[in-house]
Design a protein around this motif. Structure first.
Motif, PDB file in Angstrom:
ATOM      1  N   GLN A  35       9.895  99.834  -5.727  1.00  0.00           N
ATOM      2  CA  GLN A  35       9.022  99.113  -6.645  1.00  0.00           C
ATOM      3  C   GLN A  35       7.620  98.937  -6.060  1.00  0.00           C
ATOM      4  N   ALA A  36       7.521  98.652  -4.756  1.00  0.00           N
ATOM      5  CA  ALA A  36       6.208  98.458  -4.142  1.00  0.00           C
ATOM      6  C   ALA A  36       5.360  99.719  -4.236  1.00  0.00           C
ATOM      7  N   ASP A  37       5.993 100.882  -4.116  1.00  0.00           N
ATOM      8  CA  ASP A  37       5.252 102.143  -4.232  1.00  0.00           C
ATOM      9  C   ASP A  37       4.780 102.371  -5.663  1.00  0.00           C
ATOM     10  N   TRP A  38       5.632 102.055  -6.628  1.00  0.00           N
ATOM     11  CA  TRP A  38       5.210 102.167  -8.024  1.00  0.00           C
ATOM     12  C   TRP A  38       3.979 101.293  -8.287  1.00  0.00           C
ATOM     13  N   HIS A  39       3.988 100.080  -7.743  1.00  0.00           N
ATOM     14  CA  HIS A  39       2.872  99.177  -8.005  1.00  0.00           C
ATOM     15  C   HIS A  39       1.573  99.693  -7.412  1.00  0.00           C
ATOM     16  N   LYS A  40       1.636 100.398  -6.291  1.00  0.00           N
ATOM     17  CA  LYS A  40       0.427 101.021  -5.745  1.00  0.00           C
ATOM     18  C   LYS A  40      -0.106 102.087  -6.710  1.00  0.00           C
ATOM     19  N   VAL A  41       0.789 102.853  -7.296  1.00  0.00           N
ATOM     20  CA  VAL A  41       0.381 103.869  -8.264  1.00  0.00           C
ATOM     21  C   VAL A  41      -0.194 103.202  -9.513  1.00  0.00           C
ATOM     22  N   PHE A  42       0.469 102.132  -9.988  1.00  0.00           N
ATOM     23  CA  PHE A  42      -0.038 101.430 -11.166  1.00  0.00           C
ATOM     24  C   PHE A  42      -1.457 100.916 -10.928  1.00  0.00           C
ATOM     25  N   ALA A  43      -1.690 100.361  -9.737  1.00  0.00           N
ATOM     26  CA  ALA A  43      -3.008  99.829  -9.430  1.00  0.00           C
ATOM     27  C   ALA A  43      -4.066 100.931  -9.443  1.00  0.00           C
ATOM     28  N   THR A  62       0.511 120.398 -11.856  1.00  0.00           N
ATOM     29  CA  THR A  62       1.814 119.814 -11.542  1.00  0.00           C
ATOM     30  C   THR A  62       1.925 119.628 -10.036  1.00  0.00           C
ATOM     31  N   ALA A  63       2.646 118.592  -9.640  1.00  0.00           N
ATOM     32  CA  ALA A  63       2.938 118.348  -8.229  1.00  0.00           C
ATOM     33  C   ALA A  63       4.390 117.897  -8.128  1.00  0.00           C
ATOM     34  N   SER A  64       5.206 118.655  -7.402  1.00  0.00           N
ATOM     35  CA  SER A  64       6.617 118.331  -7.189  1.00  0.00           C
ATOM     36  C   SER A  64       6.737 117.803  -5.763  1.00  0.00           C
ATOM     37  N   LEU A  65       6.813 116.486  -5.613  1.00  0.00           N
ATOM     38  CA  LEU A  65       6.670 115.842  -4.316  1.00  0.00           C
ATOM     39  C   LEU A  65       7.988 115.299  -3.793  1.00  0.00           C
ATOM     40  N   GLY A  66       8.241 115.512  -2.506  1.00  0.00           N
ATOM     41  CA  GLY A  66       9.450 115.000  -1.891  1.00  0.00           C
ATOM     42  C   GLY A  66      10.526 116.063  -1.792  1.00  0.00           C
ATOM     43  N   GLU A  67      11.691 115.641  -1.353  1.00  0.00           N
ATOM     44  CA  GLU A  67      12.817 116.546  -1.120  1.00  0.00           C
ATOM     45  C   GLU A  67      14.077 115.698  -1.037  1.00  0.00           C
ATOM     46  N   ARG A  68      15.209 116.334  -1.181  1.00  0.00           N
ATOM     47  CA  ARG A  68      16.463 115.602  -1.060  1.00  0.00           C
ATOM     48  C   ARG A  68      16.514 114.873   0.284  1.00  0.00           C
ATOM     49  N   GLY A  69      16.691 113.539   0.224  1.00  0.00           N
ATOM     50  CA  GLY A  69      16.756 112.735   1.432  1.00  0.00           C
ATOM     51  C   GLY A  69      15.418 112.392   2.033  1.00  0.00           C
ATOM     52  N   ASN A  70      14.324 112.761   1.378  1.00  0.00           N
ATOM     53  CA  ASN A  70      12.986 112.523   1.940  1.00  0.00           C
ATOM     54  C   ASN A  70      12.002 112.277   0.806  1.00  0.00           C
ATOM     55  N   ALA A  71      11.961 111.042   0.326  1.00  0.00           N
ATOM     56  CA  ALA A  71      11.074 110.693  -0.794  1.00  0.00           C
ATOM     57  C   ALA A  71       9.618 110.760  -0.357  1.00  0.00           C
ATOM     58  N   PRO A  72       8.712 111.101  -1.265  1.00  0.00           N
ATOM     59  CA  PRO A  72       7.290 111.110  -0.911  1.00  0.00           C
ATOM     60  C   PRO A  72       6.777 109.689  -0.714  1.00  0.00           C
ATOM     61  N   SER A  73       5.792 109.538   0.136  1.00  0.00           N
ATOM     62  CA  SER A  73       5.170 108.234   0.329  1.00  0.00           C
ATOM     63  C   SER A  73       4.267 107.898  -0.849  1.00  0.00           C
ATOM     64  N   ALA A  74       3.925 106.623  -0.958  1.00  0.00           N
ATOM     65  CA  ALA A  74       2.986 106.220  -2.001  1.00  0.00           C
ATOM     66  C   ALA A  74       1.650 106.922  -1.815  1.00  0.00           C
ATOM     67  N   GLU A  75       1.234 107.099  -0.576  1.00  0.00           N
ATOM     68  CA  GLU A  75      -0.047 107.758  -0.306  1.00  0.00           C
ATOM     69  C   GLU A  75      -0.046 109.202  -0.793  1.00  0.00           C
ATOM     70  N   THR A  76       1.079 109.881  -0.628  1.00  0.00           N
ATOM     71  CA  THR A  76       1.179 111.260  -1.107  1.00  0.00           C
ATOM     72  C   THR A  76       1.058 111.317  -2.624  1.00  0.00           C
ATOM     73  N   VAL A  77       1.717 110.396  -3.295  1.00  0.00           N
ATOM     74  CA  VAL A  77       1.659 110.366  -4.759  1.00  0.00           C
ATOM     75  C   VAL A  77       0.257 109.988  -5.222  1.00  0.00           C
ATOM     76  N   LEU A  78      -0.378 109.046  -4.541  1.00  0.00           N
ATOM     77  CA  LEU A  78      -1.742 108.660  -4.914  1.00  0.00           C
ATOM     78  C   LEU A  78      -2.709 109.827  -4.762  1.00  0.00           C
ATOM     79  N   SER A  79      -2.524 110.621  -3.724  1.00  0.00           N
ATOM     80  CA  SER A  79      -3.370 111.807  -3.558  1.00  0.00           C
ATOM     81  C   SER A  79      -3.185 112.770  -4.727  1.00  0.00           C
ATOM     82  N   ALA A  80      -1.933 112.943  -5.161  1.00  0.00           N
ATOM     83  CA  ALA A  80      -1.667 113.819  -6.306  1.00  0.00           C
ATOM     84  C   ALA A  80      -2.269 113.253  -7.585  1.00  0.00           C
ATOM     85  N   VAL A  81      -2.244 111.922  -7.738  1.00  0.00           N
ATOM     86  CA  VAL A  81      -2.861 111.292  -8.910  1.00  0.00           C
ATOM     87  C   VAL A  81      -4.353 111.635  -8.971  1.00  0.00           C
TER      88      VAL A  81
END
Length: 349
Positions: free
Chosen positions: A193-201, A292-311
């Motif tokens: 949830q904390a990572d989602w909120h960083k993306v929302f912000a 498109t950006a397909s981020l992360g892998e099985r057992g290794n979720a992307p960080s919020a920073e990685t998703v923010l960069s893709a945003v």
């Protein structure tokens, strides 16, 4: 003379989206083709969106298996069997290669094509095909399906994938909101949830409202908890696939877990970011004509920073749909009118 083809691929949502470019290839490369498609009833809108599909034949495995021997279920199964037995197809192509799809293939009349035992997810399925094809398993699903169709019909495909979704996207004006899909078919795909909120912000900093999707009560509660206290965030009511597709088509971008709706967003040509945590993007990366950006892998979720960069990259992308909207500003979709659509599946693949 028309060549009559039956495609067998019943589910799931994301897998059906990945099928659409192969349908476009068949329509382009097989003269005079007439394509019918057997699909799970809850996903019947997807093949119906493609202009090359002649008839959508519904099956109800998901509903029937709960009451397999009930009188209504037996009657519906018999009606489907009679319909399939009454048709003569030139080729029946099983693009699922599971025993549940073989059950359907065996009720058809036509030369039966499918994957060989080294290529099929369930190798036993290959024993029921007249013609078997070898397709490398560890490659993106869109490519795999395009290769299988090309092998079955004897052509070489070319060009970028065409999802055939212009009936949804034509004339749509992009709106200042982002679609969020925080749920998926499995809880181990969930993102903190904390990572989602960083993306929302970050999305809020760019002036984008948030439209959160949910397909059942549990997903609705999760989405409401995420949206609580977030300015401009709205959890949409459950909609049918036509309604959801309209909302996605008008979005500035989408951020979602590895779900069927996230793959649909990419296929519709919207800038789309997929978060992978319990699945691998090697076989099911996001595919589409936009960013498109397909981020992360099985057992290794992307960080919020990685998703923010893709945003940031998605928002900087020169989106053809935005350019078209500016040129044809008189053509506008009103997404709010779609939010009241009801029924149908809202969950992921």
């Amino acid at each position: 003379m028309k060549k009559r083809i039956l495609i067998v691929r019943t589910s799931s949502l994301g897998d059906l989206v990945h099928m659409l470019p192969a349908i476009s290839d068949i329509a382009t490369n097989v003269p005079g083709v007439q394509i019918d498609w057997i699909v799970e009833e809850g996903f019947a809108e997807i093949p119906a969106w493609h202009p090359a599909v002649h008839e959508v034949i519904k099956v109800a495995h998901r509903r029937w298996r709960k009451h397999w021997w009930a009188a209504q279920t037996r009657a519906e199964r018999a009606a489907l069997r009679d319909k399939l037995k009454s048709r003569q197809y030139d080729i029946v192509l099983d693009m699922q290669a599971l025993m549940k799809s073989v059950w359907l293939v065996r009720q058809t009349n036509g030369l039966r094509h499918g994957l060989d035992r080294h290529s099929a997810r369930e190798p036993l399925a290959s024993f029921f095909y007249d013609v078997k094809h070898s397709v490398n398993f560890w490659q993106p699903a869109v490519i795999r399906q395009r290769q299988l169709a090309a092998a079955a019909f004897g052509y070489t495909y070319a060009g970028e994938p065409d999802f055939g979704l212009r009936a949804i996207t034509d004339g749509v004006r992009i709106q200042p909101y982002a679609v969020i899909m925080p749920s998926a078919s499995r809880d181990d795909k969930l993102w903190p949830q904390a990572d989602w909120h960083k993306v929302f912000a970050r999305l809020g900093e760019h002036g984008l409202a948030l439209r959160l999707l949910a397909g059942n009560e549990a997903e609705t509660r999760r989405a409401q908890a995420l949206a609580a206290g977030v300015a401009g965030a709205e959890v949409l009511p459950r909609m049918n696939l036509n309604g959801i597709a309209g909302v996605l088509a008008a979005a500035r971008l989408m951020v979602g877990l590895d779900s069927g709706l996230t793959h649909l967003s990419a296929g519709l040509g919207r800038p789309t970011i997929g978060i992978y945590k319990a699945s691998t993007p090697v076989r099911t990366p996001l595919e589409g004509p936009s960013y498109t950006a397909s981020l992360g892998e099985r057992g290794n979720a992307p960080s919020a920073e990685t998703v923010l960069s893709a945003v940031e990259q998605a928002l900087a992308y020169q989106d053809p749909a935005l350019a078209a909207a500016e040129e044809h500003s008189g053509l506008e979709i009103q997404p709010d009118a779609l939010f009241n659509a009801s029924g149908g599946p809202g969950e992921g693949a």
